[in-house]
Design a protein around this motif. Structure first.
Motif, PDB file in Angstrom:
ATOM      1  N   HIS A 323       0.823  -1.214   0.000  1.00 44.87           N
ATOM      2  CA  HIS A 323       0.000   0.000   0.000  1.00 44.87           C
ATOM      3  C   HIS A 323       0.859   1.267   0.000  1.00 44.87           C
ATOM      4  CE1 HIS A 323      -4.159  -1.381   0.205  1.00 44.87           C
ATOM      5  NE2 HIS A 323      -3.737  -2.386   0.964  1.00 44.87           N
ATOM      6  N   LEU A 324       1.926   1.280   0.768  1.00 44.01           N
ATOM      7  CA  LEU A 324       2.796   2.452   0.794  1.00 44.01           C
ATOM      8  C   LEU A 324       3.524   2.633  -0.540  1.00 44.01           C
ATOM      9  CD1 LEU A 324       4.242   2.269   4.426  1.00 44.01           C
ATOM     10  CD2 LEU A 324       2.687   4.001   3.502  1.00 44.01           C
ATOM     11  N   GLN A 325       3.901   1.534  -1.186  1.00 47.45           N
ATOM     12  CA  GLN A 325       4.557   1.632  -2.491  1.00 47.45           C
ATOM     13  C   GLN A 325       3.590   2.195  -3.535  1.00 47.45           C
ATOM     14  OE1 GLN A 325       7.753   1.219  -3.061  1.00 47.45           O
ATOM     15  NE2 GLN A 325       7.534   1.733  -5.233  1.00 47.45           N
ATOM     16  N   LEU A 326       2.339   1.742  -3.503  1.00 45.89           N
ATOM     17  CA  LEU A 326       1.340   2.267  -4.435  1.00 45.89           C
ATOM     18  C   LEU A 326       1.122   3.757  -4.194  1.00 45.89           C
ATOM     19  CD1 LEU A 326      -0.847   2.036  -6.584  1.00 45.89           C
ATOM     20  CD2 LEU A 326      -2.427   1.223  -4.809  1.00 45.89           C
ATOM     21  N   LEU A 327       1.007   4.143  -2.930  1.00 40.65           N
ATOM     22  CA  LEU A 327       0.801   5.556  -2.603  1.00 40.65           C
ATOM     23  C   LEU A 327       1.979   6.403  -3.076  1.00 40.65           C
ATOM     24  CD1 LEU A 327      -1.143   7.511  -1.229  1.00 40.65           C
ATOM     25  CD2 LEU A 327       0.024   7.060   0.940  1.00 40.65           C
ATOM     26  N   ASP A 328       3.182   5.894  -2.903  1.00 41.10           N
ATOM     27  CA  ASP A 328       4.386   6.613  -3.334  1.00 41.10           C
ATOM     28  C   ASP A 328       4.383   6.799  -4.859  1.00 41.10           C
ATOM     29  OD1 ASP A 328       6.810   7.916  -2.846  1.00 41.10           O
ATOM     30  OD2 ASP A 328       7.976   6.099  -3.157  1.00 41.10           O
ATOM     31  N   LEU A 329       3.994   5.762  -5.587  1.00 35.88           N
ATOM     32  CA  LEU A 329       3.947   5.851  -7.048  1.00 35.88           C
ATOM     33  C   LEU A 329       2.872   6.835  -7.506  1.00 35.88           C
ATOM     34  CD1 LEU A 329       4.973   4.870  -9.770  1.00 35.88           C
ATOM     35  CD2 LEU A 329       3.406   2.932  -9.616  1.00 35.88           C
ATOM     36  N   LEU A 330       1.731   6.819  -6.850  1.00 35.10           N
ATOM     37  CA  LEU A 330       0.665   7.772  -7.180  1.00 35.10           C
ATOM     38  C   LEU A 330       1.121   9.214  -6.944  1.00 35.10           C
ATOM     39  CD1 LEU A 330      -2.417   5.902  -5.638  1.00 35.10           C
ATOM     40  CD2 LEU A 330      -1.953   6.236  -8.069  1.00 35.10           C
ATOM     41  N   LEU A 331       1.856   9.421  -5.863  1.00 36.37           N
ATOM     42  CA  LEU A 331       2.355  10.767  -5.558  1.00 36.37           C
ATOM     43  C   LEU A 331       3.304  11.277  -6.637  1.00 36.37           C
ATOM     44  CD1 LEU A 331       3.019  10.451  -1.712  1.00 36.37           C
ATOM     45  CD2 LEU A 331       1.415  12.034  -2.805  1.00 36.37           C
ATOM     46  N   SER A 332       4.108  10.371  -7.185  1.00 37.82           N
ATOM     47  CA  SER A 332       5.063  10.784  -8.218  1.00 37.82           C
ATOM     48  C   SER A 332       4.356  11.175  -9.516  1.00 37.82           C
ATOM     49  CB  SER A 332       6.071   9.658  -8.503  1.00 37.82           C
ATOM     50  OG  SER A 332       5.445   8.572  -9.160  1.00 37.82           O
ATOM     51  N   ASN A 333       3.063  10.819  -9.639  1.00 34.61           N
ATOM     52  CA  ASN A 333       2.273  11.156 -10.834  1.00 34.61           C
ATOM     53  C   ASN A 333       1.157  12.155 -10.514  1.00 34.61           C
ATOM     54  OD1 ASN A 333       3.128   9.228 -13.188  1.00 34.61           O
ATOM     55  ND2 ASN A 333       3.045   7.931 -11.382  1.00 34.61           N
ATOM     56  N   ARG A 334       1.254  12.818  -9.357  1.00 34.82           N
ATOM     57  CA  ARG A 334       0.114  13.599  -8.860  1.00 34.82           C
ATOM     58  C   ARG A 334      -0.316  14.751  -9.772  1.00 34.82           C
ATOM     59  NH1 ARG A 334       4.500  14.826  -5.798  1.00 34.82           N
ATOM     60  NH2 ARG A 334       5.116  17.034  -5.605  1.00 34.82           N
ATOM     61  N   ASN A 335       0.590  15.229 -10.620  1.00 36.39           N
ATOM     62  CA  ASN A 335       0.237  16.354 -11.485  1.00 36.39           C
ATOM     63  C   ASN A 335      -0.487  15.917 -12.760  1.00 36.39           C
ATOM     64  OD1 ASN A 335       1.360  18.311  -9.769  1.00 36.39           O
ATOM     65  ND2 ASN A 335       3.406  17.924 -10.572  1.00 36.39           N
ATOM     66  N   LYS A 336      -0.618  14.592 -12.935  1.00 33.94           N
ATOM     67  CA  LYS A 336      -1.364  14.091 -14.088  1.00 33.94           C
ATOM     68  C   LYS A 336      -2.851  14.042 -13.762  1.00 33.94           C
ATOM     69  CE  LYS A 336       2.368  11.206 -15.958  1.00 33.94           C
ATOM     70  NZ  LYS A 336       2.768   9.834 -16.363  1.00 33.94           N
ATOM     71  N   GLY A 337      -3.655  14.124 -14.801  1.00 32.04           N
ATOM     72  CA  GLY A 337      -5.100  14.135 -14.610  1.00 32.04           C
ATOM     73  C   GLY A 337      -5.620  12.889 -13.933  1.00 32.04           C
ATOM     74  N   GLY A 338      -6.461  13.092 -12.922  1.00 42.33           N
ATOM     75  CA  GLY A 338      -7.109  11.991 -12.234  1.00 42.33           C
ATOM     76  C   GLY A 338      -6.321  11.370 -11.109  1.00 42.33           C
ATOM     77  N   TYR A 339      -5.045  11.736 -10.968  1.00 43.16           N
ATOM     78  CA  TYR A 339      -4.211  11.070  -9.968  1.00 43.16           C
ATOM     79  C   TYR A 339      -4.488  11.557  -8.542  1.00 43.16           C
ATOM     80  CZ  TYR A 339      -1.376   8.008 -12.824  1.00 43.16           C
ATOM     81  OH  TYR A 339      -0.959   6.966 -13.619  1.00 43.16           O
ATOM     82  N   LYS A 340      -4.883  12.807  -8.401  1.00 47.68           N
ATOM     83  CA  LYS A 340      -5.193  13.304  -7.045  1.00 47.68           C
ATOM     84  C   LYS A 340      -6.383  12.541  -6.464  1.00 47.68           C
ATOM     85  CE  LYS A 340      -3.128  17.887  -7.382  1.00 47.68           C
ATOM     86  NZ  LYS A 340      -3.323  19.350  -7.313  1.00 47.68           N
ATOM     87  N   GLN A 341      -7.343  12.213  -7.322  1.00 49.26           N
ATOM     88  CA  GLN A 341      -8.475  11.416  -6.870  1.00 49.26           C
ATOM     89  C   GLN A 341      -8.020  10.021  -6.458  1.00 49.26           C
ATOM     90  OE1 GLN A 341     -11.548  12.197  -6.191  1.00 49.26           O
ATOM     91  NE2 GLN A 341     -12.100  10.093  -5.666  1.00 49.26           N
ATOM     92  N   LYS A 342      -7.091   9.449  -7.232  1.00 52.66           N
ATOM     93  CA  LYS A 342      -6.561   8.121  -6.905  1.00 52.66           C
ATOM     94  C   LYS A 342      -5.789   8.156  -5.585  1.00 52.66           C
ATOM     95  CE  LYS A 342      -6.185   6.488 -11.692  1.00 52.66           C
ATOM     96  NZ  LYS A 342      -5.271   6.055 -12.770  1.00 52.66           N
ATOM     97  N   ILE A 343      -5.061   9.247  -5.347  1.00 50.82           N
ATOM     98  CA  ILE A 343      -4.335   9.395  -4.077  1.00 50.82           C
ATOM     99  C   ILE A 343      -5.322   9.434  -2.919  1.00 50.82           C
ATOM    100  CG2 ILE A 343      -2.890  10.949  -2.699  1.00 50.82           C
ATOM    101  CD1 ILE A 343      -1.535  11.786  -5.363  1.00 50.82           C
ATOM    102  N   ASN A 344      -6.382  10.207  -3.080  1.00 54.20           N
ATOM    103  CA  ASN A 344      -7.425  10.285  -2.053  1.00 54.20           C
ATOM    104  C   ASN A 344      -8.029   8.920  -1.759  1.00 54.20           C
ATOM    105  OD1 ASN A 344      -8.139  12.661  -0.644  1.00 54.20           O
ATOM    106  ND2 ASN A 344      -8.765  13.646  -2.549  1.00 54.20           N
ATOM    107  N   GLU A 345      -8.290   8.172  -2.817  1.00 57.74           N
ATOM    108  CA  GLU A 345      -8.894   6.848  -2.654  1.00 57.74           C
ATOM    109  C   GLU A 345      -7.953   5.893  -1.920  1.00 57.74           C
ATOM    110  OE1 GLU A 345      -9.801   5.723  -6.628  1.00 57.74           O
ATOM    111  OE2 GLU A 345     -11.541   7.066  -6.815  1.00 57.74           O
TER     112      GLU A 345
END
Length: 402
Positions: A323-345
């Motif tokens: 889970h922490l690895q997934l969250l870290d990867l999502l953060l590295s893509n946070r400026n792409k469309g839809g990723y902030k929602q994925k981070i929240n989820e």
């Protein structure tokens, strides 16, 4: 330990089992016990290694041992046993199955301690460990010092795991050994409580007492990784791996150090480490292998593939590392469309999956995600000097303004 007679009663004339036993004897994985060498037991290093990996016998063998032991209980009801190992299995099974109602008059302290070890290392039943440890401490007035010491050790570890910190400090004061084990326990408490700086101090003191204390070395490696201090972790991580080349904790820690230090500059070594993880049959190794593969794919510019395997692996999983690895990867893509929602989820999933896990809640990846999503740097500021460094704080702050 177990007798050849007991093994024979379980496996009969199975040729493969005899070949395995012979191989273990030849490779010094087991030691002989008894005047006539009628018993064998795993050597201490190999036994500790198996327990820490969470490896187990296959279900068929476990069922055979359990059924055979239950037959002994029905026939003898704690009578006289010619085979001491049979009695040990009976005692341990009886204790584990009904640990709240054991009759201490019929049991040796060593039998209770054996059950405690297995309940902690194998079953992860920390409540049962605490119950049995207190039973042992309260009912036996003149315990052997080593049994007393080890009982308090497992008790302290379980109290930390249960977040029963008040009782932990009572027991650690009663420990009165001031040795590497006491330093290690305090370090373990501080790490799980999110005070990595203080934990590092305790582990370092334990290592001064015993420079070969591998568990303390690995804990220090983990803390340096948490704090993004990869240069400090690298040599120690390699040293741990050289001592135990098949330990998945050591492999993934060394892998992470290489990734941060050299990137794909050590491509062949990274692939070799991934291959090593894939060959180990344990839950931890499987999770670590997924993490390693995702990091390798990310380095290779294949972030979407990395995201896909992590998303699939975390579905319904209670693995912190995934889970922490997934969250870290999502953060590295946070400026792409839809990723902030994925981070929240993913934050929501972590909060529901690990509601009381402070180890995750003070992790810098989790704190960074919470701060960026809420635009509130105060979430992180209280952890400076404990679970995050000033540099990590500055990086998070810069990320919020980017």
């Amino acid at each position: 330990f177990i007798s050849f007679e007991f093994l024979e009663s379980i496996f009969g004339s199975d040729v493969e089992y005899k070949q395995i036993i012979d191989a273990m004897i030849t490779n010094a994985f087991v030691n002989f016990i008894g005047v006539k060498k009628e018993y064998i037991r795993l050597n201490t290093i190999f036994m500790d290694y198996i327990q820490r990996l969470g490896l187990d016998l296959n279900k068929e063998i476990i069922s055979k041992i359990r059924n055979h032991t239950l037959d002994i209980i029905k026939k003898d009801s704690f009578g006289v046993y010619d085979d001491i190992s049979s009695y040990n299995f009976v005692a341990k099974l009886t204790i584990k199955d009904d640990y709240q109602h054991i009759d201490v008059r019929k049991l040796l302290p060593s039998h209770i301690l054996a059950a405690i070890r297995e309940l902690y290392n194998k079953d992860r039943n920390h409540d049962a460990v605490c119950t049995l440890a207190y039973t042992l401490l309260e009912n036996y007035t003149s315990l052997d010092p080593e049994i007393l010491r080890e009982t308090r050790y497992w008790l302290c570890l379980s109290l930390i795991r249960n977040r029963d910190y008040d009782r932990f400090w009572v027991e650690i004061k009663a420990f009165k050994f001031n040795d590497k084990a006491e330093k290690f326990l305090k370090g373990f408490y501080y790490r799980l409580d999110g005070n990595y700086i203080q934990a590092l101090k305790m582990y370092t003191e334990a290592l001064r007492i015993d420079p070969n204390f591998t568990r303390a070395k690995n804990e220090i490696v983990m803390i340096h990784l948490y704090l993004d201090e990869y240069d400090k972790a690298l040599d120690l991580a390699e040293n741990c791996l050289n001592l135990q080349p098949s330990n998945p904790y050591f492999i993934i820690n060394y892998f992470r150090c290489i990734v941060k230090k050299f990137g794909l500059g050590e491509k062949e070594k990274l692939e070799q480490l991934i291959s090593s993880l894939s060959e180990i049959d344990s839950d931890m190794a499987r999770d670590a292998c997924i993490v390693a593969r995702s990091q390798y794919l990310t380095l290779s510019g294949e972030k979407e593939d990395a995201l896909a395997i992590l998303t699939e692996a975390t579905h319904g999983s209670k693995s912190k590392i995934l889970h922490l690895q997934l969250l870290d990867l999502l953060l590295s893509n946070r400026n792409k469309g839809g990723y902030k929602q994925k981070i929240n989820e993913e934050i929501s999933i972590i909060d529901k999956t690990f509601p009381n896990n402070r180890e995750i809640k003070v992790n810098h990846v989790y704190l960074k995600a919470k701060a960026l999503v809420s635009h509130n740097i105060d979430i992180v500021s209280n952890s400076i000097g404990k679970s995050i460094t000033q540099k990590q704080f500055s990086d998070i702050k810069d990320g919020m303004s980017a």
